[in-house]
Design an enzyme around this catalytic site. Sequence first.
Site, mmCIF file in Angstrom:
data_model
loop_
_atom_site.group_PDB
_atom_site.id
_atom_site.type_symbol
_atom_site.label_atom_id
_atom_site.label_comp_id
_atom_site.label_asym_id
_atom_site.label_seq_id
_atom_site.Cartn_x
_atom_site.Cartn_y
_atom_site.Cartn_z
ATOM 1 N N ASP A 1 0.830 -1.197 0.000
ATOM 2 C CA ASP A 1 0.000 0.000 0.000
ATOM 3 C C ASP A 1 0.871 1.256 0.000
ATOM 4 O O ASP A 1 0.613 2.207 -0.744
ATOM 5 C CB ASP A 1 -0.915 -0.019 1.237
ATOM 6 C CG ASP A 1 -1.707 1.264 1.396
ATOM 7 O OD1 ASP A 1 -2.599 1.512 0.575
ATOM 8 O OD2 ASP A 1 -1.423 2.017 2.350
ATOM 9 N N GLU B 1 -1.880 -5.223 -3.661
ATOM 10 C CA GLU B 1 -0.924 -4.537 -2.798
ATOM 11 C C GLU B 1 0.085 -5.516 -2.208
ATOM 12 O O GLU B 1 1.272 -5.198 -2.093
ATOM 13 C CB GLU B 1 -1.660 -3.795 -1.685
ATOM 14 C CG GLU B 1 -2.500 -2.632 -2.192
ATOM 15 C CD GLU B 1 -3.235 -1.907 -1.097
ATOM 16 O OE1 GLU B 1 -3.347 -0.681 -1.180
ATOM 17 O OE2 GLU B 1 -3.710 -2.577 -0.147
#
Length: 228
Positions: free
Chosen positions: A43, A114
Site C-alpha cells: 500500500d 498490494e
Amino acid sequence: MEILKKLHVNPKNMELYETAFTHTSYANEFGVESYERLEYLGDAVLELVMSEYLYKNTTCNEGTMTKMRAHYVCENALFEYSKAWGLNEYLRLGHGEEESGGKYRKAIVADIYEAFTGALFLDQGIEKAREFIYLSAIPCVESNAFDFFSDYKSKLQELVQTDKRSLKYEVIEESGPAHHKIFTTIVKIDDIVYGKGTASSKKEAEQEAAKNALEKSISVLQNEANND
C-alpha cells in the site's frame, strides 16, 4: 508462477510471493503467514509510485493530486488491476473461503494487488515494483479507462445541492476483525434513504452508497431539481 515469468522476474525469495497470495483463512488452517503484512507494505509503495507519477505528469495542485490518487488506489481500482492480471488465480484460501467464492471477492482480490507489490518491492527492489505498477495501474490512469474513478459523492452533492436539501452519510453496520473491517453506509437526502454501499473503508462505502443512489434515483432527483 506465470505472473513472475510475465514480469521477467527471477525470484530471490519465492516464499514472499507465496505469502502474497495467502489469505488469512488459509494461514489459520495451515499455520503459515498471511498476506496482511505485505499488503501493508505494498500500500505504501503504491501510494509513493502513484504520487510520483501524478507529480511528474500533471500540473495539478496538492488537493487535486490527493483526490486523483485516492481514485486510482481505491478498492475498486485495485480489484480491477488485480483481476486484469489474474492475480486471484494464485490465491491460497481456506476451505470455507474457497467454497464461498473468496477467489472473486472484491476486498480479497484488491488486497493481493498490494501484497504482490509489496513482495516485488522486498524481493526485487523499488524499480521492479514501479515497473509492475506502471504496467498494471498507470495505463488506466492515462486512459481513465474505468468508471470507478468517478467521484460519485461529488456528483450526488452537485445534483441535490439546494438550500432545501440536506445530504448525510451514516455507517449502519461494521463487521469483520479490527484489522480488516467491512463498513456498510447509507446516504440520506432530507432524511430519506437513497442508497447503500459496502466496502472495506468508510470513504469507499460512502462512494458506493452515492453510486447506488445515483443509479437508482438520478432521474427522480433531476426531475425534482428541475421543478424547484
